[in-house]
Design a protein around this motif. Structure first.
Motif, PDB file in Angstrom:
ATOM      1  N   GLY A  77     -23.841 -30.605  40.992  1.00  0.00           N
ATOM      2  CA  GLY A  77     -23.862 -31.273  42.290  1.00  0.00           C
ATOM      3  C   GLY A  77     -22.494 -31.213  42.942  1.00  0.00           C
ATOM      4  N   THR A  78     -21.456 -31.164  42.088  1.00  0.00           N
ATOM      5  CA  THR A  78     -20.067 -30.993  42.530  1.00  0.00           C
ATOM      6  C   THR A  78     -19.386 -30.049  41.557  1.00  0.00           C
ATOM      7  N   VAL A  79     -18.599 -29.112  42.074  1.00  0.00           N
ATOM      8  CA  VAL A  79     -17.830 -28.193  41.236  1.00  0.00           C
ATOM      9  C   VAL A  79     -16.350 -28.421  41.514  1.00  0.00           C
ATOM     10  N   VAL A  80     -15.573 -28.595  40.454  1.00  0.00           N
ATOM     11  CA  VAL A  80     -14.123 -28.779  40.588  1.00  0.00           C
ATOM     12  C   VAL A  80     -13.425 -27.592  39.931  1.00  0.00           C
ATOM     13  N   ILE A  81     -12.501 -26.973  40.673  1.00  0.00           N
ATOM     14  CA  ILE A  81     -11.758 -25.820  40.155  1.00  0.00           C
ATOM     15  C   ILE A  81     -10.294 -26.209  40.015  1.00  0.00           C
ATOM     16  N   PRO A  82      -9.804 -26.371  38.789  1.00  0.00           N
ATOM     17  CA  PRO A  82      -8.374 -26.645  38.584  1.00  0.00           C
ATOM     18  C   PRO A  82      -7.561 -25.358  38.725  1.00  0.00           C
ATOM     19  N   PRO A  83      -6.248 -25.467  38.923  1.00  0.00           N
ATOM     20  CA  PRO A  83      -5.415 -24.267  39.066  1.00  0.00           C
ATOM     21  C   PRO A  83      -5.305 -23.507  37.760  1.00  0.00           C
ATOM     22  N   PHE A  84      -4.949 -22.233  37.874  1.00  0.00           N
ATOM     23  CA  PHE A  84      -4.788 -21.399  36.688  1.00  0.00           C
ATOM     24  C   PHE A  84      -3.671 -20.397  36.940  1.00  0.00           C
ATOM     25  N   VAL A  85      -3.131 -19.840  35.882  1.00  0.00           N
ATOM     26  CA  VAL A  85      -2.023 -18.895  35.973  1.00  0.00           C
ATOM     27  C   VAL A  85      -2.419 -17.702  36.831  1.00  0.00           C
ATOM     28  N   GLY A  86      -1.558 -17.345  37.775  1.00  0.00           N
ATOM     29  CA  GLY A  86      -1.818 -16.211  38.640  1.00  0.00           C
ATOM     30  C   GLY A  86      -2.423 -16.593  39.966  1.00  0.00           C
ATOM     31  N   CYS A  87      -2.959 -17.806  40.075  1.00  0.00           N
ATOM     32  CA  CYS A  87      -3.591 -18.229  41.330  1.00  0.00           C
ATOM     33  C   CYS A  87      -2.534 -18.873  42.216  1.00  0.00           C
ATOM     34  N   GLY A  88      -1.959 -18.065  43.103  1.00  0.00           N
ATOM     35  CA  GLY A  88      -0.891 -18.557  43.962  1.00  0.00           C
ATOM     36  C   GLY A  88       0.471 -18.449  43.332  1.00  0.00           C
ATOM     37  N   ASP A  89       0.540 -17.883  42.118  1.00  0.00           N
ATOM     38  CA  ASP A  89       1.806 -17.759  41.402  1.00  0.00           C
ATOM     39  C   ASP A  89       2.184 -16.290  41.358  1.00  0.00           C
ATOM     40  N   ASP A  90       3.353 -15.934  41.905  1.00  0.00           N
ATOM     41  CA  ASP A  90       3.726 -14.525  41.983  1.00  0.00           C
ATOM     42  C   ASP A  90       4.427 -14.012  40.736  1.00  0.00           C
ATOM     43  N   SER A  91       4.681 -14.886  39.764  1.00  0.00           N
ATOM     44  CA  SER A  91       5.453 -14.436  38.617  1.00  0.00           C
ATOM     45  C   SER A  91       4.614 -14.187  37.378  1.00  0.00           C
ATOM     46  N   ARG A  92       3.374 -14.674  37.386  1.00  0.00           N
ATOM     47  CA  ARG A  92       2.521 -14.472  36.231  1.00  0.00           C
ATOM     48  C   ARG A  92       1.108 -14.213  36.704  1.00  0.00           C
ATOM     49  N   GLY A  93       0.409 -13.347  36.024  1.00  0.00           N
ATOM     50  CA  GLY A  93      -0.958 -13.053  36.406  1.00  0.00           C
ATOM     51  C   GLY A  93      -1.918 -13.415  35.298  1.00  0.00           C
ATOM     52  N   ALA A  94      -3.137 -13.788  35.650  1.00  0.00           N
ATOM     53  CA  ALA A  94      -4.134 -14.146  34.639  1.00  0.00           C
ATOM     54  C   ALA A  94      -4.436 -12.959  33.746  1.00  0.00           C
ATOM     55  N   ASP A  95      -4.456 -11.737  34.310  1.00  0.00           N
ATOM     56  CA  ASP A  95      -4.715 -10.564  33.494  1.00  0.00           C
ATOM     57  C   ASP A  95      -3.588 -10.339  32.505  1.00  0.00           C
ATOM     58  N   ALA A  96      -2.335 -10.569  32.957  1.00  0.00           N
ATOM     59  CA  ALA A  96      -1.206 -10.421  32.041  1.00  0.00           C
ATOM     60  C   ALA A  96      -1.303 -11.431  30.914  1.00  0.00           C
ATOM     61  N   LEU A  97      -1.762 -12.643  31.211  1.00  0.00           N
ATOM     62  CA  LEU A  97      -1.918 -13.659  30.187  1.00  0.00           C
ATOM     63  C   LEU A  97      -2.944 -13.216  29.157  1.00  0.00           C
ATOM     64  N   ARG A  98      -4.069 -12.653  29.640  1.00  0.00           N
ATOM     65  CA  ARG A  98      -5.108 -12.215  28.722  1.00  0.00           C
ATOM     66  C   ARG A  98      -4.672 -10.999  27.912  1.00  0.00           C
ATOM     67  N   GLY A  99      -3.692 -10.256  28.457  1.00  0.00           N
ATOM     68  CA  GLY A  99      -3.281  -9.040  27.765  1.00  0.00           C
ATOM     69  C   GLY A  99      -2.072  -9.199  26.879  1.00  0.00           C
ATOM     70  N   LEU A 100      -1.623 -10.405  26.663  1.00  0.00           N
ATOM     71  CA  LEU A 100      -0.408 -10.590  25.868  1.00  0.00           C
ATOM     72  C   LEU A 100      -0.546 -10.015  24.467  1.00  0.00           C
ATOM     73  N   ASP A 101      -1.703 -10.185  23.847  1.00  0.00           N
ATOM     74  CA  ASP A 101      -1.879  -9.715  22.484  1.00  0.00           C
ATOM     75  C   ASP A 101      -1.747  -8.198  22.404  1.00  0.00           C
ATOM     76  N   ASP A 102      -2.359  -7.489  23.369  1.00  0.00           N
ATOM     77  CA  ASP A 102      -2.233  -6.040  23.389  1.00  0.00           C
ATOM     78  C   ASP A 102      -0.792  -5.627  23.609  1.00  0.00           C
ATOM     79  N   ALA A 103      -0.128  -6.348  24.516  1.00  0.00           N
ATOM     80  CA  ALA A 103       1.250  -5.995  24.845  1.00  0.00           C
ATOM     81  C   ALA A 103       2.172  -6.182  23.651  1.00  0.00           C
ATOM     82  N   ARG A 104       1.917  -7.237  22.865  1.00  0.00           N
ATOM     83  CA  ARG A 104       2.789  -7.508  21.723  1.00  0.00           C
ATOM     84  C   ARG A 104       2.713  -6.394  20.682  1.00  0.00           C
ATOM     85  N   ASP A 105       1.584  -5.703  20.639  1.00  0.00           N
ATOM     86  CA  ASP A 105       1.407  -4.644  19.658  1.00  0.00           C
ATOM     87  C   ASP A 105       1.848  -3.284  20.173  1.00  0.00           C
TER      88      ASP A 105
END
Length: 466
Positions: A75-103
């Motif tokens: 009946g109501t949907v609430v969307i909290p903020p997340f990394v990459g949404c309006g933030d120019d220094s970090r992206g949600a995809d980069a956050l999800r890819g940290l494990d691949d990047a570390r290897d």
């Protein structure tokens, strides 16, 4: 009637504090018989349906019991903020890819994509194995000469990729022949797609991209929301709603520190950067953390009246009401130790709302000149003294209309408006309705809710007896 269902939509990189605000506020609201007025559930944005895991911007992840399919029941949907949404220094995809990047062998700085200035917006590196890439990375100004990657020709002016020679993560990528990506193509295939560097020039200008603000899975999730369902964004989650076209031609707000970027990216939205929240009927946007609490309390008040909302505020130990039009950012929210604040005057004024309070009277109570009092009051509250006083009087009048059968003139006098005509004017300016209409609407809503809870309780009792 079952409780109103509120669904919190959690995206990878979600800020956990903001994510829990709806549960704390709506989950505390109760009917007079103690039954819950809201059911608050959380769903994740992940492939498939059912339970899943959502990463936060902190050092932990969350297990959620529902997938995006739950949104069709909200009946109501609430969307909290997340990394990459309006933030120019970090992206949600980069956050999800940290494990691949570390290897990634031979790429030291890719251990922390969020902190690598040289790769600030490179979401497309999510699937790159060890940056097995360009023979020319050591000397490339802005990836100028990546063979086969037309989309990167003009990145020479992009701050994030201007000086790759100094980026630790790319300094030692010797011996690589191509940037072979996870999608099975030489180079960064489909650079204009969701995981690439789509619209790099626009991204630099606006400080992000539509794919960061509205990841494909989130876009698909929003499509599940039925028409007419209330949608609430907290803080920079307004970027996602705007990118989805949900705010076109509508008033909205976001965090003041992201207002310029928002306006540049979404000129079709009527941005109000100086307010706590904006209620545009079925879409509400809140400016930040505390404003998320304010907008949830506002909805409780809108749905069930001031008495229920005030009780929720008391139980949660938060201010019971702040006007959505109040300023977001106050230069001096707490007076210095050597100065005299205005809190005592505000408390005194609340006890004397029925009196004809003037600016001179308030200043005299504070033992200040009118000019000094006005300046300090605005510094602390974000409103002028008379704006604040009018807001408090409207709030008190609403409570009296909800909880008493007093005539409008008596309510007006008790709230300090003097006449019913003055109350009608101010209430209409604030809520768009007249006092009698407000009372009738509120009484009808609460009566229906009370009757439904009573019927449900009776039916439950009968079943138990059988």
């Amino acid at each position: 009637m079952p409780p109103h269902r509120v669904v919190v939509l959690a995206v990878d990189g979600v800020y956990p504090f903001e994510m829990t605000i709806p549960k704390r506020i709506f989950g505390t609201a109760q009917a007079p018989d103690g039954s819950p007025l809201y059911e608050v559930l959380t769903c994740g944005v992940h492939p498939g349906s059912g339970p899943g895991t959502v990463r936060t911007d902190a050092d932990f992840s969350l297990a959620v019991d529902h997938g995006a399919e739950l949104l069709s029941t909200a009946g109501t949907v609430v969307i909290p903020p997340f990394v990459g949404c309006g933030d120019d220094s970090r992206g949600a995809d980069a956050l999800r890819g940290l494990d691949d990047a570390r290897d990634s062998r031979g790429s030291d700085a890719l251990r922390d994509l969020r902190g690598a200035d040289g790769l600030r917006g490179v979401d497309g590196l999510r699937g790159v194995d060890g940056l097995r890439g360009s023979t020319n990375l050591r000397d490339a100004d802005g990836l100028r000469d990546l063979r086969g990657a037309d989309g990167l020709r003009n990145l020479r002016g992009a701050d994030g990729l201007r000086n790759l020679r100094g980026a630790d993560g790319l300094r030692d990528s010797r011996g690589a022949d191509s940037l072979r990506g996870s999608r099975g193509m030489d180079g960064l295939r489909d650079l204009r797609g969701a995981d690439g560097l789509r619209g790099a020039d626009e991204s630099v200008a606006a400080g992000g991209s539509g794919d960061e603000w509205l990841p494909p899975l989130l876009a698909a999730a929003l499509d599940r929301i039925a028409p007419g369902v209330r949608i609430v964004s907290i803080c920079t989650a307004a970027f996602a709603l705007a990118a989805a076209g949900r705010l076109d031609g509508r008033p909205a707000t976001t965090h003041w520190n992201r207002a310029a970027r928002f306006r540049a990216a979404f000129p079709q939205v009527e941005l109000r950067p100086d307010v706590l929240f904006v209620d545009d009927g079925d879409v509400l946007t809140a400016a930040g953390v505390a404003a998320g609490v304010d907008v949830c309390l506002h909805l409780v008040r809108r749905d069930h009246g001031s008495e229920v909302a005030n009780r929720v505020a008391r139980l949660c130990i938060v201010p019971p009401w702040r006007d959505g039009g109040q300023a977001q950012y106050v230069e001096q929210p707490v007076p210095s130790a050597e100065s005299t604040g205005t809190a005592g005057v505000r408390e005194w004024a609340l006890e004397h709302l029925h009196e004809p309070l003037t600016l001179a009277a308030l200043a005299a109570q504070a033992r200040m000149s009118v000019r000094t009092f006005s300046r300090r009051f605005r510094d602390e509250v974000g409103l002028t003294p008379l704006q604040w006083l009018t807001a408090q009087r409207v709030s008190y009048a609403r409570k009296l209309l909800e909880t008493t059968d007093w005539p409008v003139d008596r309510v007006a006098a008790a709230a300090g408006f003097g006449t019913g005509a003055s109350l009608r004017l101010h209430l209409h300016a604030t809520l768009g309705v007249a006092p009698i209409a407000y009372r009738s609407t509120f009484r009808a809503t609460t009566s229906t809710a009370s009757t439904a809870h009573a019927v449900q309780a009776t039916a439950t009792s009968a079943v138990r007896e059988v």
